[in-house]
Design a protein around this motif. Sequence first.
Motif, PDB file in Angstrom:
ATOM      1  N   VAL A  50     -60.001  35.884  67.871  1.00 29.24           N
ATOM      2  CA  VAL A  50     -61.302  36.273  68.436  1.00 29.24           C
ATOM      3  C   VAL A  50     -62.358  35.233  68.074  1.00 29.24           C
ATOM      4  CG1 VAL A  50     -63.114  38.060  68.450  1.00 29.24           C
ATOM      5  CG2 VAL A  50     -60.706  38.739  68.241  1.00 29.24           C
ATOM      6  N   LEU A  51     -63.187  34.884  69.061  1.00 29.93           N
ATOM      7  CA  LEU A  51     -64.364  34.044  68.840  1.00 29.93           C
ATOM      8  C   LEU A  51     -65.589  34.939  68.973  1.00 29.93           C
ATOM      9  CD1 LEU A  51     -66.080  31.382  68.758  1.00 29.93           C
ATOM     10  CD2 LEU A  51     -65.801  31.300  71.245  1.00 29.93           C
ATOM     11  N   ALA A 108     -74.110  47.135  61.575  1.00 26.30           N
ATOM     12  CA  ALA A 108     -73.199  46.082  61.128  1.00 26.30           C
ATOM     13  C   ALA A 108     -71.733  46.475  61.281  1.00 26.30           C
ATOM     14  CB  ALA A 108     -73.506  45.735  59.669  1.00 26.30           C
ATOM     15  N   ALA A 109     -71.420  47.721  61.014  1.00 28.77           N
ATOM     16  CA  ALA A 109     -70.020  48.166  61.098  1.00 28.77           C
ATOM     17  C   ALA A 109     -69.495  48.054  62.528  1.00 28.77           C
ATOM     18  CB  ALA A 109     -69.908  49.606  60.618  1.00 28.77           C
ATOM     19  N   GLY A 110     -70.403  48.052  63.490  1.00 27.68           N
ATOM     20  CA  GLY A 110     -69.992  47.978  64.892  1.00 27.68           C
ATOM     21  C   GLY A 110     -69.305  46.672  65.246  1.00 27.68           C
ATOM     22  N   ILE A 115     -64.519  43.735  67.178  1.00 28.59           N
ATOM     23  CA  ILE A 115     -63.505  42.686  67.058  1.00 28.59           C
ATOM     24  C   ILE A 115     -62.110  43.307  67.164  1.00 28.59           C
ATOM     25  CG2 ILE A 115     -62.451  41.037  65.441  1.00 28.59           C
ATOM     26  CD1 ILE A 115     -65.351  40.407  64.509  1.00 28.59           C
ATOM     27  N   ARG A 116     -61.908  44.420  66.464  1.00 28.40           N
ATOM     28  CA  ARG A 116     -60.598  45.101  66.524  1.00 28.40           C
ATOM     29  C   ARG A 116     -60.308  45.582  67.944  1.00 28.40           C
ATOM     30  NH1 ARG A 116     -62.914  47.566  61.719  1.00 28.40           N
ATOM     31  NH2 ARG A 116     -62.041  46.487  59.906  1.00 28.40           N
ATOM     32  N   GLN A 117     -61.342  46.109  68.585  1.00 28.69           N
ATOM     33  CA  GLN A 117     -61.177  46.661  69.935  1.00 28.69           C
ATOM     34  C   GLN A 117     -60.785  45.586  70.944  1.00 28.69           C
ATOM     35  OE1 GLN A 117     -64.296  49.451  70.716  1.00 28.69           O
ATOM     36  NE2 GLN A 117     -63.922  49.496  72.901  1.00 28.69           N
TER      37      GLN A 117
END
Length: 200
Positions: A50-51, A108-110, A115-117
């Motif tokens: 991921v970028l 921030a947790a978003g 990234i995982r999604q």
Amino acid sequence: MIRVVLAEDQALVLGALSALLSLESDLEVVGTAADGAAALEQVRLHQPDVLVTDIEMPRLSGLDLAAQVRAGWPGVRVVIVTTFGRAGYLRRALEVGAAGYLLKDAPAAGLAGAIRQVHAGGRAIDPTLAAEAWGESDPLTDRERQVLRAAETGQGTAAIAAALGLSEGTVRNYLSEAIGKVGAGNRAEAARRAREKGWL
């Protein structure tokens, strides 16, 4: 482990994002860059999963970067994190292959979740912007956008024509079309309106 490259021209934000993501047990920041060209080099070197990139950056914008990454490394997923909550930017980001579009004022947790999604093949898009994005479409062609960007810097018709390899008459036609499409009175106002909408 999800391997991430971060691109952000503000050193403080870049450091904060890197530190935040490093706290996640399944994410690894393998490269960082302070401009779009350096980010492209980091992608070439590390070929991350991921970028994560800003939109407005020196040397190569986040949108141009996303387009080049899609062309050269189609397996790399792109998440754009920006202050620009403009529907036009979101639409253009999706057109160039971005899988995520988040605002910097989001929790921030978003970001880690996004990234995982996207790594799992999904999309992560700010819901408010997503609803707004489909309400108003970008009326400009790519060439009208180029000409307006040049006009925005104060260049005259002759200079724009020389820079883009067009005749002065063609440049005037593109400017006239763009001014009409955005409902402006002149080229400066047209560029300002288009910029506010996220069309430039």
